[in-house]
Design an enzyme around this catalytic site. Sequence first.
Site, mmCIF file in Angstrom:
data_model
loop_
_atom_site.group_PDB
_atom_site.id
_atom_site.type_symbol
_atom_site.label_atom_id
_atom_site.label_comp_id
_atom_site.label_asym_id
_atom_site.label_seq_id
_atom_site.Cartn_x
_atom_site.Cartn_y
_atom_site.Cartn_z
ATOM 1 N N GLY A 1 0.843 -1.193 0.000
ATOM 2 C CA GLY A 1 0.000 0.000 0.000
ATOM 3 C C GLY A 1 0.871 1.233 0.000
ATOM 4 O O GLY A 1 2.061 1.159 0.320
ATOM 5 N N CYS B 1 5.517 -6.042 1.362
ATOM 6 C CA CYS B 1 5.902 -4.631 1.305
ATOM 7 C C CYS B 1 5.318 -3.859 2.494
ATOM 8 O O CYS B 1 5.714 -4.083 3.630
ATOM 9 C CB CYS B 1 5.454 -4.064 -0.036
ATOM 10 S SG CYS B 1 6.342 -2.572 -0.438
#
Length: 514
Positions: free
Chosen positions: A56, A83
């Site tokens: 995100g 991530c």
Amino acid sequence: MKNKDIILILDFGSQYTQLIARRVRESKVFSKIVPYNISAEEIVKINPKGIILSGGPASVYDEDAPLPRKEIFKLNKPILGVCYGMQILTHMFGGKVKETTDREYGRAELFIDNNKGIFESLPGNLTCWMSHGDEVKKLPVGFTSIAHTLNNPVAAIANRPKKIYGVQFHPEVVHTQRGAQILTNFLFQVCGCLPRWTMDKFLNESVKEIRETVGDKTVVCGLSGGVDSSVAAMMIHQAIGKRLYCIFVDNGLLRKNEALAVERTFKGHFKLNLICAQAQNRFLQRLKNITDPEQKRRIIGDEFAKVFEEASKKIKGAAFLGQGTLYPDVIESISPLGGPSATIKTHHNVGGLPKNLKLKLIEPLRDLFKDEVRAIGKHLGLPDTVLKRQPFPGPGLAIRIIGEVNEERLNILREADERVLEEIKKAGLYNDIWQSFAILLPIKTVGVMGDKRTYENAVALRCVTSSDGMTADWVKLPYEILTKISNRIINEVAGVNRVVYDISSKPPSTIEWE
Ligand code: XMP
């Protein structure tokens, strides 16, 4: 579907969220994208085998950073954070995340320091795809670093007893070497999933489900001849046969012979109950003197709803409405951030179906991505002319005639359009091109034919490549094909004496001219 393993993907707004879902499904495990703030109780109800936290754009220290509910970590489900998802794990388990000066974007060399769990059977180093500005500064208690890059000592983390893993890079993108294997390691080794979600199983179970839901009632379904509505109709047809009534609205804004092709395929070949609502004049009447594109769309949407309602009211005992809604449309409506993961446009879906039909919805494709819908269509025996058809907008040729739409201009555009398609198909390019079509311009230009001066219409040619219609590039068509198309249109279509090629990309242009 019963007897299937489910992987839940919590969406934190990454542009790659849908890609994660597709990769998981390509490994024959069903995946579902849910909002990042889903409650632990809801997760328990779904009973997934594992959870993936997507990437995100946020940073965990942002004031309004999207974070999952704490209780989900008490469910003892295997978790993979991708991530931003890895930074969430670090942050919420008591470690520290920090913004880096050496941001890593794009390709990076990954060195694997522990090849158990998600890195099983992988070589010591791989190329991976990074796209984040933050990095892990302090590991949470119970976690170890299992991979590094030259810029980042913590590129992947693990708490093996708890089956929690995090990767700073994106295993779901093709630029990450062996990324698919990292995901399958998570699915099969860590979560204990079995590869048993296949299209024929899905089809069988869905057909059974439709049959049970509908009972002895009747279903009405709008059929446009496009991929989604065709596959949905065929699935419902397989479930309930003649108790399905399909309505095809001929709005007079279709390509040449399109109505005929739909009738031949679905009524002639597949023997569906097909009602062809002839509404050409109604649409043309309402479009008279209308030049504004959005007004055209509104009128066409509104008239479609009226025609559909009238036709469906004639069907006795109709209790359900079949629709070809796809998974990306469903995800969009629940996406938490309305961010980049919600990529499907809604501004085009003006009008829609009448709201007061009082029919219950049947949406057999609600769980599927487009490529999965095509695979189902193939199982059902639909021809490539339907399954590989280029997208065609609902308002049809009306938004490809700049200015007023009338019968004469529709005929000119239909003839030009047919020649574009014929030549693109002949050149073997039809399936590589997202859309190829002609646009009728609102200008006349001077030409010369034989010894005579002409003053006729100009047509534009638009050919674009795209993967989802959101961005597009114009196709560098070989000159010989451009020559052929131009010659054929000018020589064969009465009323056209000039052809120009559109060399604009999207953005900043759009694919359609209106
Ligand atoms: P644009 O022109 O916005 O088009 O770049 C992106 C994709 O959407 C299609 N399109 C439409 N589809 N109703 C539709 O059903 C519409 O009003 C509409 N306008 C554009 C367009 O063909 C392209 O595939």
